[in-house]
Enzyme design. Structure first.
Site, short mmCIF file in Angstrom:
data_model
loop_
_atom_site.label_atom_id
_atom_site.label_comp_id
_atom_site.label_asym_id
_atom_site.label_seq_id
_atom_site.Cartn_x
_atom_site.Cartn_y
_atom_site.Cartn_z
CE LYS A 164 -7.57 -1.08 10.70
NZ LYS A 164 -7.77 -2.04 9.74
CG HIS A 182 -5.00 0.94 -0.96
ND1 HIS A 182 -5.43 -0.31 -0.86
CD2 HIS A 182 -4.45 1.13 -2.05
CE1 HIS A 182 -4.78 -0.87 -1.86
NE2 HIS A 182 -4.25 -0.01 -2.58
C1 PLP Z 1 -4.87 -9.66 7.14
C2 PLP Z 1 -3.86 -8.80 8.12
C3 PLP Z 1 -4.15 -7.66 8.26
C4 PLP Z 1 -5.38 -6.70 7.88
O1 PLP Z 1 -6.43 -6.89 8.82
P1 PLP Z 1 -7.61 -5.75 8.78
O2 PLP Z 1 -8.65 -6.60 9.61
O3 PLP Z 1 -8.38 -6.19 7.23
O4 PLP Z 1 -7.36 -4.65 9.14
C5 PLP Z 1 -3.31 -6.81 9.34
N1 PLP Z 1 -2.29 -7.48 9.82
C6 PLP Z 1 -2.05 -8.91 9.50
C7 PLP Z 1 -0.83 -9.42 10.22
C8 PLP Z 1 -2.80 -9.69 8.71
O5 PLP Z 1 -2.44 -10.89 8.35
#
Ligand code: PLP
Length: 637
Positions: A369, A172
């Site tokens: 990020k 991952h």
């Molecule tokens: C989908 C989701 C994530 C993952 O978001 P990314 O932008 O892919 O890191 C993280 N937290 C929540 C609450 C989500 O629904």
């Protein structure tokens, strides 16, 4: 009363009961309900009866906590390995309980064809698949070996064949600080038999490699499960690659990095093991449930087959020039924006302009990020407004949300910087309605379900090569937001599906990042060359956003200039220019909405239905049943 399984940990807490908690997972109109089984640690009733009997009642009661603490907390880190003893106990606890459960069920099935003494495990890999979701359950490999060899008295070679056929591993992340590398001394203390088994697995593995590459001792060092050094460590990812019959990444670009960088030596030896399974999201939660207005107008045009076959959304491409459909799509978005604005006002007394561009970045706070890159753009917009207040600006509401791990200081400083910038900008009368910055607190799935349907712009701006897939990016695409993003993770495949010119792609590609690494990244060059960047950084450095504490962000600025692993400055210029293109398009709502429709129409690949069926056929070796499962027999009156 049978409560669960006995899990034995060497020393200290010798015996713990694993109590199962089952959550039903109903399928969508398929007459199937699966079970998600979680485990809770319980001290058995006879626990520390010894102490009780000698009269130390208090100690006996306190000691029950030692056992029950195992499942008390979830480690809140995101992409970070914390080598704590309790965490290792947790990992062994869930593996041990789950494997006992699997073995019991196999033995009680007709396939565990028992002669009076022995179970036949020949069909075990056909009936059982253990998908290792990252390395956290990697102990399943030595635990299954222990069960087969020590308890079931199987020969090593046969046990190893069964273990490999049963296990598969999903990687991952490629961030080195996230990879589990447990100190050998912790295994010596807590899991001595598993350590012996791991040594044996490693020895046989290294013998095979040595036979293939005679004299290549450096390769043996690189491929060993055991890392030598001041602190000897067990590389859990290496154990997983060796003990699994399939290894996969979670987006195409990530799976390529897995093959060509992280596990290159292993790919050289067993290329057939390596696969890709691009992540997906469920359209039931992330469209029908969270955005019924959008789901309804889609169903009006193409029927409702898309709910179970999301690739059907491509039929919407026929309606890109259907002006009434374009109008309806824009109207649903506007309704969602009004609804979210009302929610913010009711719950948090925050007033936003619902006709502004909703620019959203919601995800865990992490340097890779690059919430900081977003923040630099916000300050750049602010400076441009202040310099020429009479110029017309496309009004924006920038919303950033996400949690920082409690021990991640820089992530907390990033939140502090964003809220400080928000405080200055939101209270500047010159800025007015043109730019607002909102920090969305307590970001979680229930908030995601509210904000994503209201978003116009989805921020997916990680340094190329760092985001394995992302799934937030997919949720936004399906809900009619346009993506501003780098060629990273699943963004690459989103651009491929929708066409690169229907996303706002900017910045370095993986190759560019590698080239810059080779040359040596020097943030100061960008700071010296780009006046707007220099101004923004100087403002943060000099306390413009923290007037009562001017030095507050000196660590953040120092990091950006002197040791930024994620090269924020290198993408600043491209990002700012790309954001200007976003503004340009947003001024033309009709053209904007046509791109939105193309994105929705091309988001079908990112259904988790597609993902799961690929795992099923290509890793677990199971095909969909030819016969449909009949409905339950509901008795009539
Ligand atoms: C989908 C989701 C994530 C993952 O978001 P990314 O932008 O892919 O890191 C993280 N937290 C929540 C609450 C989500 O629904």
């Amino acid at each position: 009363m049978v409560m669960g399984y006995v899990v034995s940990l060497h020393q200290e807490v010798p015996i713990v009961l694993a109590m199962p908690y089952d959550t039903p997972v109903p399928g969508y109109k398929n007459n199937t309900v699966n079970t998600m089984r979680l485990w809770s640690a319980k001290a058995p009733n006879e626990f520390d009866l010894q102490e009780f009997n000698v009269g130390d009642y208090i100690e006996a009661v306190l000691d029950r906590n030692l056992a029950e603490n195992i499942s008390r907390v979830l480690y809140p880190n995101d992409n970070f390995f914390e080598g704590k003893e309790l965490r290792l106990k947790q990992e062994y606890f869930v593996v041990a309980a789950t494997l006992q459960d699997i073995i019991r069920r196999f033995k009680s099935s007709k396939f565990g064809c028992r002669d009076p003494v022995r179970t036949c495990f020949d069909t075990f890999p056909d009936k059982v698949a253990i998908q290792l979701n990252d390395t956290h359950p990697a102990l399943a490999i030595p635990e299954l070996m222990r069960i087969l060899v020590d308890l079931e008295k199987m020969e090593w070679e046969k046990a190893w064949e069964i273990t490999k056929k049963t296990c598969a591993y999903t990687n991952h992340t490629v961030l080195p600080e996230a990879l589990e590398r447990w100190p050998v001394h912790m295994f010596e203390k807590m899991l001595p038999r598993h350590l012996e088994i791991i040594y044996e697995i490693n020895q046989k593995h290294l013998d095979e490699v040595a036979a293939m590459f005679p004299g290549d001792v450096d390769r043996l060092r690189r491929m060993s499960v055991i890392e030598e050094g001041d602190c000897k460590r067990i590389n859990m990812a290496h154990l997983c690659v060796i003990g699994a019959h399939a290894v996969n990444g979670v987006a195409r670009i990530h799976s390529e990095i897995v093959k060509n960088s992280v596990f290159k030596d292993f790919y050289d030896v067993e290329p057939q093991k390596f696969q890709n399974k691009t992540n997906g999201i469920t359209p039931r939660r992330w469209l029908m449930l969270c955005n019924p207005g959008l789901a309804d107008i889609i169903a009006e045009k193409i029927g409702d087959d898309f709910v179970t076959d999301l690739s059907q959304l491509r039929k919407l491409l026929d309606f890109v020039d259907d002006e009434s459909f374009v109008h309806d799509i824009a109207k649903v978005k506007q309704e969602n924006k009004l609804k979210f604005s009302a929610y913010l006002e009711n719950e948090y007394k925050i007033k936003i302009n619902p006709s502004s561009l909703f620019d959203v970045q919601v995800k865990r706070i992490h340097e890779y990020k690059r919430q900081l890159l977003n923040c630099l753009h916000i300050i750049t917009l602010y400076n441009r407004i202040k310099k020429d207040p009479s110029k017309t600006f496309v009004p924006r509401t920038v919303m950033i949300g996400g949690k920082a791990a409690p021990g991640y200081h820089m992530a907390k400083m990033i939140i502090k910087l964003i809220t400080s910038v928000a405080n200055i900008i939101n209270n500047d009368p010159v800025v007015g309605d043109r730019l607002k910055v909102i920090y969305l607190e307590n970001y979680r799935v229930s908030l995601a379900e509210k904000v994503i349907p209201a978003a116009d712009l989805s921020e997916q701006i990680s340094t190329a090569g760092t985001e394995a897939s992302g799934t937030g990016n997919m949720k936004f695409m399906l809900n009619g937001a346009l993506t501003i993003g780098t060629m990273d993770g699943a963004n690459v495949e989103m651009a491929e599906e929708a066409g690169e010119d229907n996303l706002f792609i900017f910045g370095m590609r993986v190759e560019d990042v590698e080239a810059l690494d080779k040359k040596g990244y020097n943030a100061k060059e960008y700071y010296d060359r780009i006046p707007e960047l220099r101004e923004v950084i100087n403002q943060i450095r000099d306390g413009h956003f923290s007037p009562t504490e001017p030095d507050l962000f000196k660590d953040v600025v120092n990091m950006l200039i002197n040791h930024d692993r994620f090269k924020v400055f290198a993408d600043y210029e491209a990002y700012i220019k790309c954001q200007a293109k976003v503004d340009q398009l947003y001024m033309n709502l009709r053209e904007w909405t046509k791109k939105v429709i193309k994105n929705i129409a091309c988001s079908g690949k990112f259904s988790s239905d597609r993902t799961i069926s690929e795992y099923a056929t290509q890793i677990w070796g199971v095909e969909p049943s030819a016969v449909k499962i009949p409905p339950p027999n509901i008795p009539r009156e």
